[in-house]
Design a protein around this motif. Structure first.
Motif, PDB file in Angstrom:
ATOM      1  N   HIS A   1       0.734  -1.318   0.212  1.00  0.00           N
ATOM      2  CA  HIS A   1      -0.093  -0.093   0.026  1.00  0.00           C
ATOM      3  C   HIS A   1       0.345   1.988   0.173  1.00  0.00           C
ATOM      4  O   HIS A   1       0.676   2.093  -0.456  1.00  0.00           O
ATOM      5  CB  HIS A   1      -0.745   0.213   1.349  1.00  0.00           C
ATOM      6  CG  HIS A   1      -1.894   1.004   1.336  1.00  0.00           C
ATOM      7  ND1 HIS A   1      -0.891   2.572   2.818  1.00  0.00           N
ATOM      8  CD2 HIS A   1      -2.502   1.986   0.911  1.00  0.00           C
ATOM      9  CE1 HIS A   1      -1.752   3.068   2.430  1.00  0.00           C
ATOM     10  NE2 HIS A   1      -2.471   3.080   1.768  1.00  0.00           N
TER      11      HIS A   1
ATOM     12  N   ARG B   1       2.287   1.725  -3.540  1.00  0.00           N
ATOM     13  CA  ARG B   1       1.640   2.362  -4.295  1.00  0.00           C
ATOM     14  C   ARG B   1       1.092   3.977  -4.408  1.00  0.00           C
ATOM     15  O   ARG B   1       0.927   4.062  -5.100  1.00  0.00           O
ATOM     16  CB  ARG B   1       0.135   1.410  -4.147  1.00  0.00           C
ATOM     17  CG  ARG B   1       0.256   0.200  -4.459  1.00  0.00           C
ATOM     18  CD  ARG B   1      -1.627  -0.615  -4.876  1.00  0.00           C
ATOM     19  NE  ARG B   1      -2.451  -0.142  -3.408  1.00  0.00           N
ATOM     20  CZ  ARG B   1      -1.675  -1.825  -2.917  1.00  0.00           C
ATOM     21  NH1 ARG B   1      -1.480  -2.376  -3.117  1.00  0.00           N
ATOM     22  NH2 ARG B   1      -2.749  -1.132  -1.375  1.00  0.00           N
TER      23      ARG B   1
ATOM     24  N   ARG C   1      -5.963   7.335  -9.143  1.00  0.00           N
ATOM     25  CA  ARG C   1      -6.899   6.480  -9.281  1.00  0.00           C
ATOM     26  C   ARG C   1      -7.883   6.153  -9.575  1.00  0.00           C
ATOM     27  O   ARG C   1      -8.801   6.291  -8.312  1.00  0.00           O
ATOM     28  CB  ARG C   1      -6.309   5.050  -8.210  1.00  0.00           C
ATOM     29  CG  ARG C   1      -4.158   4.851  -8.070  1.00  0.00           C
ATOM     30  CD  ARG C   1      -3.993   4.531  -7.073  1.00  0.00           C
ATOM     31  NE  ARG C   1      -2.257   3.570  -6.997  1.00  0.00           N
ATOM     32  CZ  ARG C   1      -1.976   2.797  -7.488  1.00  0.00           C
ATOM     33  NH1 ARG C   1      -3.063   1.537  -7.420  1.00  0.00           N
ATOM     34  NH2 ARG C   1      -1.087   2.747  -7.363  1.00  0.00           N
TER      35      ARG C   1
ATOM     36  N   HIS D   1     -12.041   5.888 -10.068  1.00  0.00           N
ATOM     37  CA  HIS D   1     -13.138   5.029 -10.176  1.00  0.00           C
ATOM     38  C   HIS D   1     -13.110   5.017 -11.825  1.00  0.00           C
ATOM     39  O   HIS D   1     -13.394   5.714 -12.934  1.00  0.00           O
ATOM     40  CB  HIS D   1     -14.585   4.862 -10.159  1.00  0.00           C
ATOM     41  CG  HIS D   1     -14.830   5.403  -8.717  1.00  0.00           C
ATOM     42  ND1 HIS D   1     -14.012   4.587  -7.614  1.00  0.00           N
ATOM     43  CD2 HIS D   1     -15.351   6.465  -7.795  1.00  0.00           C
ATOM     44  CE1 HIS D   1     -14.627   5.125  -6.058  1.00  0.00           C
ATOM     45  NE2 HIS D   1     -15.994   6.569  -6.548  1.00  0.00           N
TER      46      HIS D   1
ATOM     47  N   ARG E   1     -14.780  -0.612 -11.703  1.00  0.00           N
ATOM     48  CA  ARG E   1     -13.833  -0.967 -11.010  1.00  0.00           C
ATOM     49  C   ARG E   1     -14.010   0.351 -10.323  1.00  0.00           C
ATOM     50  O   ARG E   1     -13.651   1.185 -10.393  1.00  0.00           O
ATOM     51  CB  ARG E   1     -12.268  -1.126 -11.614  1.00  0.00           C
ATOM     52  CG  ARG E   1     -12.506  -1.517 -12.578  1.00  0.00           C
ATOM     53  CD  ARG E   1     -11.085  -2.414 -13.216  1.00  0.00           C
ATOM     54  NE  ARG E   1     -10.272  -1.110 -13.012  1.00  0.00           N
ATOM     55  CZ  ARG E   1      -9.874  -0.912 -14.406  1.00  0.00           C
ATOM     56  NH1 ARG E   1     -10.543  -1.563 -15.837  1.00  0.00           N
ATOM     57  NH2 ARG E   1      -8.723  -0.351 -15.273  1.00  0.00           N
TER      58      ARG E   1
ATOM     59  N   ARG F   1     -12.826   2.293  -6.666  1.00  0.00           N
ATOM     60  CA  ARG F   1     -11.545   2.441  -6.142  1.00  0.00           C
ATOM     61  C   ARG F   1     -11.308   3.304  -4.716  1.00  0.00           C
ATOM     62  O   ARG F   1     -12.640   4.136  -4.613  1.00  0.00           O
ATOM     63  CB  ARG F   1     -10.232   2.993  -6.960  1.00  0.00           C
ATOM     64  CG  ARG F   1      -9.954   1.841  -8.178  1.00  0.00           C
ATOM     65  CD  ARG F   1      -9.518   2.439  -9.072  1.00  0.00           C
ATOM     66  NE  ARG F   1      -7.722   1.974  -9.648  1.00  0.00           N
ATOM     67  CZ  ARG F   1      -7.366   2.390 -10.749  1.00  0.00           C
ATOM     68  NH1 ARG F   1      -7.736   3.727 -11.546  1.00  0.00           N
ATOM     69  NH2 ARG F   1      -6.413   1.730 -11.410  1.00  0.00           N
ATOM     70  N   ASP F   2     -10.541   2.794  -3.942  1.00  0.00           N
ATOM     71  CA  ASP F   2     -10.607   3.650  -2.372  1.00  0.00           C
ATOM     72  C   ASP F   2      -9.051   4.318  -2.707  1.00  0.00           C
ATOM     73  O   ASP F   2      -8.429   3.336  -1.379  1.00  0.00           O
ATOM     74  CB  ASP F   2     -11.127   3.016  -1.437  1.00  0.00           C
ATOM     75  CG  ASP F   2     -10.615   4.066  -0.232  1.00  0.00           C
ATOM     76  OD1 ASP F   2     -10.728   4.809  -0.208  1.00  0.00           O
ATOM     77  OD2 ASP F   2     -11.184   3.127   1.344  1.00  0.00           O
TER      78      ASP F   2
ATOM     79  N   ARG G   1      -7.442  -0.027  -1.912  1.00  0.00           N
ATOM     80  CA  ARG G   1      -8.430  -0.790  -1.951  1.00  0.00           C
ATOM     81  C   ARG G   1      -9.406  -1.088  -3.670  1.00  0.00           C
ATOM     82  O   ARG G   1      -9.433   0.088  -4.021  1.00  0.00           O
ATOM     83  CB  ARG G   1      -9.995  -1.414  -1.548  1.00  0.00           C
ATOM     84  CG  ARG G   1     -10.902  -0.580  -0.938  1.00  0.00           C
ATOM     85  CD  ARG G   1     -11.744  -0.853   0.060  1.00  0.00           C
ATOM     86  NE  ARG G   1     -12.081  -1.889   0.099  1.00  0.00           N
ATOM     87  CZ  ARG G   1     -13.377  -2.251   0.965  1.00  0.00           C
ATOM     88  NH1 ARG G   1     -13.939  -1.579   1.681  1.00  0.00           N
ATOM     89  NH2 ARG G   1     -14.030  -4.061   0.887  1.00  0.00           N
ATOM     90  N   GLU G   2     -10.049  -2.045  -4.443  1.00  0.00           N
ATOM     91  CA  GLU G   2     -10.001  -1.717  -5.233  1.00  0.00           C
ATOM     92  C   GLU G   2     -11.439  -3.185  -5.422  1.00  0.00           C
ATOM     93  O   GLU G   2     -10.985  -4.001  -5.257  1.00  0.00           O
ATOM     94  CB  GLU G   2      -9.325  -2.042  -6.448  1.00  0.00           C
ATOM     95  CG  GLU G   2     -10.375  -2.463  -8.018  1.00  0.00           C
ATOM     96  CD  GLU G   2      -9.067  -1.536  -9.316  1.00  0.00           C
ATOM     97  OE1 GLU G   2      -8.686  -0.710  -9.486  1.00  0.00           O
ATOM     98  OE2 GLU G   2      -8.833  -2.818 -10.041  1.00  0.00           O
TER      99      GLU G   2
ATOM    100  N   ARG H   1     -14.059  -4.579  -7.873  1.00  0.00           N
ATOM    101  CA  ARG H   1     -14.386  -5.162  -9.341  1.00  0.00           C
ATOM    102  C   ARG H   1     -16.178  -5.012  -9.455  1.00  0.00           C
ATOM    103  O   ARG H   1     -16.402  -6.585  -8.313  1.00  0.00           O
ATOM    104  CB  ARG H   1     -13.370  -5.953 -10.624  1.00  0.00           C
ATOM    105  CG  ARG H   1     -12.552  -5.262 -10.896  1.00  0.00           C
ATOM    106  CD  ARG H   1     -11.779  -6.220 -11.085  1.00  0.00           C
ATOM    107  NE  ARG H   1     -10.377  -5.993 -10.841  1.00  0.00           N
ATOM    108  CZ  ARG H   1      -9.365  -5.182 -12.380  1.00  0.00           C
ATOM    109  NH1 ARG H   1      -9.955  -5.594 -12.683  1.00  0.00           N
ATOM    110  NH2 ARG H   1      -8.318  -4.860 -12.442  1.00  0.00           N
TER     111      ARG H   1
END
Length: 210
Positions: A13, A16, A98, A100, A108, A110-111, A115-116, A118
């Motif tokens: 994390h 990222r 990042r 959505h 998809r 995303r937070d 997290r993601e 799908r």
């Protein structure tokens, strides 16, 4: 989950959001392929993040002056303060880079870098604008709700015909039938998802049923 697994996921994390800082400076987005639509959600937290960054910078300067006569302590505190500023900016950078993503086959959500989720478009039963303040996750009727808030609120609700599996930051897996998330332009997102469903042969009328 073992401590080692949790530490690895936390390290991933961190990698990222650090990567997101570089992409933010380059004004690029991560994971948005040609033909896919990026759906932004970072606007709601921008003022808070920049305000917090300003406070952190002021604190860094103030502590630098106070600890000028203690070089070792000064260097340690300076490192921690700079890291804190980067982490706060990384929160915004991850949200900007990042977004959505709406593709031809799936949505998809995303937070940031955390997290993601799908969601195949064929599993969406309903999508609607729905402004809510977040609360503890609840279970009702055997269906679990996942929330991806920004600024303490969500603005779009997606209800599913079949559950999907969502993975949390530390690897916990949960089965969800309803997902609530924030979008800067909730109505545009709802319209885009409905158009995507219609393109796959879904019916927008079904999508509007709440």
């Amino acid at each position: 989950m073992s401590r080692g697994t949790a530490l690895r996921r936390l390290a991933a994390h961190e990698g990222r959001w650090l990567r997101s800082l570089a992409w933010w400076v380059a004004r690029r987005r991560i994971g948005v392929a040609p033909g896919e639509r990026a759906l932004g959600y970072a606007g709601a937290q921008a003022a808070m993040v920049y305000g917090l960054t300003f406070v952190c910078v002021v604190e860094t300067v103030g502590l630098g002056v106070l600890l000028a006569g203690k070089p070792v302590v000064h260097e340690v505190v300076l490192f921690l303060d700079v890291y804190t500023v980067l982490a706060v900016l990384g929160l915004q950078a991850a949200a900007v880079t990042r977004p959505h993503v709406l593709g031809a086959e799936e949505l998809r959500l995303r937070d940031g870098a955390r997290r993601e989720i799908r969601i195949p478009l064929e599993r969406i039963a309903a999508v609607r604008s729905d402004l809510r303040f977040t609360r503890e996750q609840q279970r009702g009727g055997g269906a679990e709700v996942a929330e991806l808030p920004v600024g303490g609120q969500t603005s779009v609700t997606v209800e599913l015909t079949e559950p999907v599996v969502a993975v949390r930051l530390l690897g916990q897996r949960e089965t969800v039938r309803t997902v609530r998330f924030h979008a800067d332009d909730a109505r545009a997102v709802v319209a885009a998802v409905r158009d995507g469903m219609a393109a796959r042969g879904g019916t927008p009328e079904t999508a509007e049923a709440a």
